[in-house]
Motif scaffolding. Structure first.
Motif, PDB file in Angstrom:
ATOM      1  N   TYR A 198      -1.188   6.468  -3.024  1.00  0.00           N
ATOM      2  CA  TYR A 198      -1.283   7.651  -3.476  1.00  0.00           C
ATOM      3  C   TYR A 198      -0.291   8.258  -4.073  1.00  0.00           C
ATOM      4  CZ  TYR A 198      -5.212   7.709   0.364  1.00  0.00           C
ATOM      5  OH  TYR A 198      -6.435   7.844   0.245  1.00  0.00           O
TER       6      TYR A 198
ATOM      7  N   GLU B 275     -10.064   5.262  -6.076  1.00  0.00           N
ATOM      8  CA  GLU B 275      -9.829   5.993  -4.420  1.00  0.00           C
ATOM      9  C   GLU B 275      -8.357   7.021  -4.717  1.00  0.00           C
ATOM     10  OE1 GLU B 275      -9.326   5.806   0.608  1.00  0.00           O
ATOM     11  OE2 GLU B 275     -10.695   4.341  -0.812  1.00  0.00           O
ATOM     12  N   ASP B 276      -8.518   8.362  -4.921  1.00  0.00           N
ATOM     13  CA  ASP B 276      -6.650   8.339  -4.235  1.00  0.00           C
ATOM     14  C   ASP B 276      -6.663   9.907  -3.832  1.00  0.00           C
ATOM     15  OD1 ASP B 276      -4.429   8.803  -5.107  1.00  0.00           O
ATOM     16  OD2 ASP B 276      -4.645   8.455  -7.766  1.00  0.00           O
TER      17      ASP B 276
ATOM     18  N   GLU C  79      -5.133  14.458  -7.733  1.00  0.00           N
ATOM     19  CA  GLU C  79      -4.743  12.971  -8.798  1.00  0.00           C
ATOM     20  C   GLU C  79      -6.133  13.142  -9.246  1.00  0.00           C
ATOM     21  OE1 GLU C  79      -1.837  12.749  -9.203  1.00  0.00           O
ATOM     22  OE2 GLU C  79      -0.694  13.587  -7.611  1.00  0.00           O
TER      23      GLU C  79
ATOM     24  N   ASP D   2      -7.388   1.305  -5.649  1.00  0.00           N
ATOM     25  CA  ASP D   2      -6.953   2.455  -4.030  1.00  0.00           C
ATOM     26  C   ASP D   2      -5.439   2.068  -4.143  1.00  0.00           C
ATOM     27  OD1 ASP D   2      -6.727   3.750  -2.014  1.00  0.00           O
ATOM     28  OD2 ASP D   2      -7.666   1.850  -0.771  1.00  0.00           O
TER      29      ASP D   2
ATOM     30  N   ASN E 137      -3.706   5.543 -12.383  1.00  0.00           N
ATOM     31  CA  ASN E 137      -5.397   5.147 -11.940  1.00  0.00           C
ATOM     32  C   ASN E 137      -6.192   5.125 -13.948  1.00  0.00           C
ATOM     33  OD1 ASN E 137      -5.837   4.496  -9.662  1.00  0.00           O
ATOM     34  ND2 ASN E 137      -5.844   6.723  -9.186  1.00  0.00           N
TER      35      ASN E 137
ATOM     36  N   LYS F 219      -0.200   8.277  -9.633  1.00  0.00           N
ATOM     37  CA  LYS F 219      -0.675   9.132 -11.205  1.00  0.00           C
ATOM     38  C   LYS F 219      -0.841   7.504 -12.191  1.00  0.00           C
ATOM     39  CE  LYS F 219       1.728  13.559 -10.026  1.00  0.00           C
ATOM     40  NZ  LYS F 219       1.660  14.634 -10.013  1.00  0.00           N
TER      41      LYS F 219
ATOM     42  N   THR G 156      -8.616  12.752   0.240  1.00  0.00           N
ATOM     43  CA  THR G 156      -8.783  12.061  -0.976  1.00  0.00           C
ATOM     44  C   THR G 156     -10.170  12.007  -1.294  1.00  0.00           C
ATOM     45  OG1 THR G 156      -9.880   9.943   0.696  1.00  0.00           O
ATOM     46  CG2 THR G 156      -7.586  10.158   0.472  1.00  0.00           C
TER      47      THR G 156
END
Length: 183
Positions: free
Chosen positions: A122, A149-150, A154, A119, A127, A125, A173
């Protein structure tokens, strides 16, 4: 903020007093664990952007054996330590470091995870790079569950050796639940 279920159920957790940290709401936390569990039969959990430590602590409360919680912000690190100490969780490793250094450390020490919670702040970019790095380094046990979680925009495109198990929108999200199938 509190622990929702398990061993530490209803225990209050301290939160980070900072604009740099965005805690997962109790409702989203409950939704997340209902999607992936809700309980575990042991294993090692990584909470790579720990914040106040709530997600990793929730996983420990629900049956995980060992926790690695990472955050580079001093205030977040201090709150995670405080929450872990308050609950007397002995098998928690709280690390104050950038996620890239943490990934190198896990590679060097050959730590293997059964649950990964991502997480990050935000719009970073990162993950997809993180999960690919963990897989390439051999840090993911076969069947490892990965929660991302984004922001909706994304959303990552899931490719082998990962399989998308579930996906849920929460307003702006998105939560993606992946499984690692590397062996």
């Amino acid at each position: 903020m509190r622990v929702i279920a398990g061993k530490y159920r209803s225990r209050q957790l301290k939160s980070v007093k900072s604009d740099l940290t965005r805690p997962t709401t109790d409702k989203n936390k409950e939704n997340l664990f209902n999607m992936i569990g809700p309980y575990f039969d042991g294993g090692v959990v990584l909470d790579l952007f720990g914040g106040s430590g709530g997600l990793g602590i929730e996983a420990m409360s629900r049956g995980m054996d060992e926790l690695y919680s990472v955050d580079k912000q001093y205030k977040a690190f201090a709150v995670i330590k405080e929450n872990v100490n308050m609950l007397k969780i002995d098998n928690a490793h709280v690390l104050k470091m950038d996620y890239r250094k943490a990934l190198m450390k896990f590679n060097d020490e050959q730590v293997h995870f059964d649950l990964v919670l991502l997480d990050p702040p935000y719009a970073m970019k990162i993950n997809k790079d993180i999960i690919e790095t963990l897989a390439k380094q051999g840090n993911l046990n076969d069947g490892c569950t990965i929660v991302i979680e984004d922001l909706k925009e994304e959303r990552i495109e899931v490719e082998a050796p990962f399989v998308l198990k579930k996906e849920k929108d929460f307003g702006i999200t998105i939560m993606q639940i992946l499984e690692y199938r590397g062996n």
